[in-house]
Design a protein around this motif. Sequence first.
Motif, PDB file in Angstrom:
ATOM      1  N   GLY A  20       0.842  -1.188   0.000  1.00 25.43           N
ATOM      2  CA  GLY A  20       0.000   0.000   0.000  1.00 25.43           C
ATOM      3  C   GLY A  20       0.880   1.243   0.000  1.00 25.43           C
ATOM      4  N   ASP A  21       0.272   2.395  -0.268  1.00 21.53           N
ATOM      5  CA  ASP A  21       1.053   3.634  -0.247  1.00 21.53           C
ATOM      6  C   ASP A  21       1.434   3.997   1.194  1.00 21.53           C
ATOM      7  OD1 ASP A  21      -1.679   4.064   0.124  1.00 21.53           O
ATOM      8  OD2 ASP A  21      -1.779   5.846  -1.147  1.00 21.53           O
ATOM      9  N   GLY A  22       0.545   3.737   2.145  1.00 24.11           N
ATOM     10  CA  GLY A  22       0.880   4.013   3.540  1.00 24.11           C
ATOM     11  C   GLY A  22       2.040   3.151   4.013  1.00 24.11           C
ATOM     12  N   GLY A  23       2.017   1.881   3.661  1.00 24.95           N
ATOM     13  CA  GLY A  23       3.096   0.963   4.050  1.00 24.95           C
ATOM     14  C   GLY A  23       4.420   1.338   3.419  1.00 24.95           C
ATOM     15  N   VAL A  78       3.144  -0.428  -6.004  1.00 21.74           N
ATOM     16  CA  VAL A  78       2.475   0.314  -4.929  1.00 21.74           C
ATOM     17  C   VAL A  78       1.030   0.563  -5.336  1.00 21.74           C
ATOM     18  CG1 VAL A  78       3.526   2.500  -5.732  1.00 21.74           C
ATOM     19  CG2 VAL A  78       2.485   2.382  -3.459  1.00 21.74           C
ATOM     20  N   PHE A  79       0.119   0.140  -4.461  1.00 21.45           N
ATOM     21  CA  PHE A  79      -1.318   0.344  -4.672  1.00 21.45           C
ATOM     22  C   PHE A  79      -1.638   1.746  -4.167  1.00 21.45           C
ATOM     23  CE2 PHE A  79      -2.805  -3.978  -5.746  1.00 21.45           C
ATOM     24  CZ  PHE A  79      -1.623  -4.661  -5.561  1.00 21.45           C
ATOM     25  N   ASN A  80      -1.541   2.700  -5.093  1.00 20.63           N
ATOM     26  CA  ASN A  80      -1.689   4.089  -4.689  1.00 20.63           C
ATOM     27  C   ASN A  80      -3.168   4.465  -4.652  1.00 20.63           C
ATOM     28  OD1 ASN A  80      -1.350   6.719  -4.043  1.00 20.63           O
ATOM     29  ND2 ASN A  80      -0.344   7.331  -5.950  1.00 20.63           N
ATOM     30  N   ASP A  81      -3.694   4.623  -3.444  1.00 19.52           N
ATOM     31  CA  ASP A  81      -5.088   5.052  -3.299  1.00 19.52           C
ATOM     32  C   ASP A  81      -5.181   6.256  -2.365  1.00 19.52           C
ATOM     33  OD1 ASP A  81      -4.525   3.812  -0.901  1.00 19.52           O
ATOM     34  OD2 ASP A  81      -5.801   2.083  -1.277  1.00 19.52           O
ATOM     35  N   ALA A  82      -4.033   6.855  -2.054  1.00 15.97           N
ATOM     36  CA  ALA A  82      -3.964   8.081  -1.239  1.00 15.97           C
ATOM     37  C   ALA A  82      -4.652   7.913   0.111  1.00 15.97           C
ATOM     38  CB  ALA A  82      -4.556   9.266  -2.000  1.00 15.97           C
ATOM     39  N   SER A  83      -4.727   6.681   0.573  1.00  8.59           N
ATOM     40  CA  SER A  83      -5.526   6.425   1.779  1.00  8.59           C
ATOM     41  C   SER A  83      -4.984   5.233   2.559  1.00  8.59           C
ATOM     42  CB  SER A  83      -6.966   6.116   1.349  1.00  8.59           C
ATOM     43  OG  SER A  83      -7.722   5.649   2.436  1.00  8.59           O
ATOM     44  N   LEU A  84      -5.219   5.249   3.869  1.00 10.81           N
ATOM     45  CA  LEU A  84      -5.049   4.053   4.688  1.00 10.81           C
ATOM     46  C   LEU A  84      -6.354   3.269   4.536  1.00 10.81           C
ATOM     47  CD1 LEU A  84      -3.578   5.705   7.947  1.00 10.81           C
ATOM     48  CD2 LEU A  84      -2.300   4.513   6.146  1.00 10.81           C
ATOM     49  N   SER A  85      -6.497   2.614   3.371  1.00  7.83           N
ATOM     50  CA  SER A  85      -7.818   2.098   2.981  1.00  7.83           C
ATOM     51  C   SER A  85      -8.420   1.119   3.981  1.00  7.83           C
ATOM     52  CB  SER A  85      -7.738   1.440   1.608  1.00  7.83           C
ATOM     53  OG  SER A  85      -7.749   2.430   0.624  1.00  7.83           O
ATOM     54  N   LEU A  86      -7.590   0.239   4.516  1.00  4.54           N
ATOM     55  CA  LEU A  86      -8.164  -0.758   5.423  1.00  4.54           C
ATOM     56  C   LEU A  86      -8.812  -0.088   6.627  1.00  4.54           C
ATOM     57  CD1 LEU A  86      -8.677  -3.691   6.152  1.00  4.54           C
ATOM     58  CD2 LEU A  86      -6.441  -3.788   7.225  1.00  4.54           C
ATOM     59  N   ALA A 116      -6.738   9.870   5.354  1.00  7.71           N
ATOM     60  CA  ALA A 116      -6.327  10.354   4.031  1.00  7.71           C
ATOM     61  C   ALA A 116      -4.832  10.670   4.051  1.00  7.71           C
ATOM     62  CB  ALA A 116      -7.132  11.596   3.663  1.00  7.71           C
ATOM     63  N   LEU A 117      -4.082  10.016   3.167  1.00  3.54           N
ATOM     64  CA  LEU A 117      -2.622  10.188   3.175  1.00  3.54           C
ATOM     65  C   LEU A 117      -2.174  11.420   2.401  1.00  3.54           C
ATOM     66  CD1 LEU A 117      -1.527   6.503   2.506  1.00  3.54           C
ATOM     67  CD2 LEU A 117      -0.997   7.821   4.560  1.00  3.54           C
ATOM     68  N   GLY A 118      -2.968  11.796   1.399  1.00  3.21           N
ATOM     69  CA  GLY A 118      -2.511  12.847   0.486  1.00  3.21           C
ATOM     70  C   GLY A 118      -1.854  12.212  -0.733  1.00  3.21           C
TER      71      GLY A 118
HETATM   72 MG    MG Z   1      -3.361   2.980   0.731  1.00  2.00          MG
END
Ligand code: MG
Length: 529
Positions: free
Chosen positions: A420-423, A445-453, A469-471
């Motif tokens: 993930g992008d956060g990871g 990288v699964f870029n979704d600008a979010s801590l989706s889980l 929201a990560l930005g």
């Molecule tokens: Mg993410």
Amino acid sequence: MTVADLIVDALRSGGVRTLFGVPGGGGNLDLIAAAGRRELPFVLTATESAAAIAALAQAEITGGAGACLTTLGPGAASAVNGVACAWLERVPLVIFTDTQAASTPGFEHQRLDHAALFASITKSSASLCAESAAAVVAAALHSASSGRPGPVHLDCPGDVAAAEAPPGGAHRTPPAESTLSADQQRHLSVLLDGARKPLLIVGLGARQPADADAIRRFLDRRQLPAMVTYKAKGVVPDAHPWFAGVFTNAAIEQSIVAESDLLIAIGVDPVELIPRPWRNQQPVLYCGRWRVDEGHVPFATQILGDIPQTLSHVAQAPAAAWNQRSVQDRVAAQRNAVSVDTAGLGAHQVVTAAAGRLASVARVTVDAGAHMFPATMLWPVSEPNGMLISNGLSTMGFALPAAIGAATLDRGRPVVALTGDGGLLMCAGELLTAVRERLRIITIVFNDASLSLIEIKQQARRLPPAGVALGVLDWCALARSTGMPAWPAHDAASLDSALEQALAADGPCLIEAKIDRSNYGATLRAIRG
Ligand SMILES: [Mg+2]
Ligand SMILES: Cc1ncc(C[n+]2csc(CCOP(=O)(O)OP(=O)(O)O)c2C)c(N)n1
């Protein structure tokens, strides 16, 4: 010859293939110099936690120990998450920390009680002295690998590492295997004789090549289905005719589990199960190398020993009554259930397309987060440890450091890091490690600008969006700044072209998959109910 040389020799005979870490001076520098003299590669990582994770990934693959080093104080503190990971993933790991010489007058600067710091996440902790260093390291390695494997900590002061090596040194042999008592044998016969539909569940303690051989032979002979935990993916390949899916103590596997009248847990450690009450009514038999806790799963009996040996104890069960086709149909239905359509590029499409091109050649590592669900369900694995994942700790910032450990071991074979992008934000410095070491790592990288889980958990509780929201980050630009090529993917065509170029690259590279995260809520409900 110095004490550091003896330590490095002991590490090599314990199966250590690379030393990872971030040095801070003192004993660290003697260890690195000795590693150079004795051809044990040293790999500098960006963080100590990543060093520990890279080392534990190597240990998972080789079956030997992993090793890392850190400076005193901040280095030790920074390694904690990686050491905790080895603790809950049940991996033998030695962590060396520098420390002040016993002769110093008690300086306070950077001084932490390392043994206390690591006490709850290591099997043992010791401070080395010149006279016994080799024996203490050998004993620590033995302790790390025996029983339930885990990390051990060694303080290694500079004056010890640099001292001239004393003669001698000791190595111990592993303990003898335990056998079945007469009572246990009787109990086992009752359980096995009464079962028409035993179901194997394979876990992290059954990942040695000999375990996989014995389990596969057992399935073919007995005509039984087998599920695997995340960490045991590949022990029974996804393509095996008796593969019955992934087991995590969730809802999606229930239709097959409920049909079974005896669960045979092979090397399953309850640390691998999601923390939900155990609701299965049939008896559960445990076979494994170490005794496991019974607080979560009410094991009817625990048979301890090597996996092939323990399997021979359960081999005499009567003919099973499973319908292979019906098991296969339900596994196919599970895969469908986690492939929920999206307007934009779905994570499941990324996993399926990447696996289509890469699964047959590459090892894969997976991070923690919503992208983990399609990754673990849809990426086929055909060998033990073909997929590396943190499950006991389920830590973010795992996939890339683990890929570094795996790729350092076998430089000819690509490793795909699904993150993930956060990871990736937590370990992005390791992109540079991969470049410096010229490792064949394809980071997706699964870029979704979010801590989706966390976002979908927040939505499920109908809470307002906050703190997830990560930005937006330009991952391709970040990756290119380290010197590696990178390609964006926003649809099937650009993804396919990125995958093709990644497969042709001879060093590290990155694919930024700009995904539509809107199906994750439905995916999670399909898996966990
Ligand atoms: Mg993410
Ligand atoms: C070190 C660490 N911190 C926090 C968590 C809790 N956590 C689990 S998944 C997750 C979100 C992951 O976000 P990302 O990496 O972007 O993956 P995504 O869920 O978006 O696929 C968090 C915060 C964790 N598992 N590990």
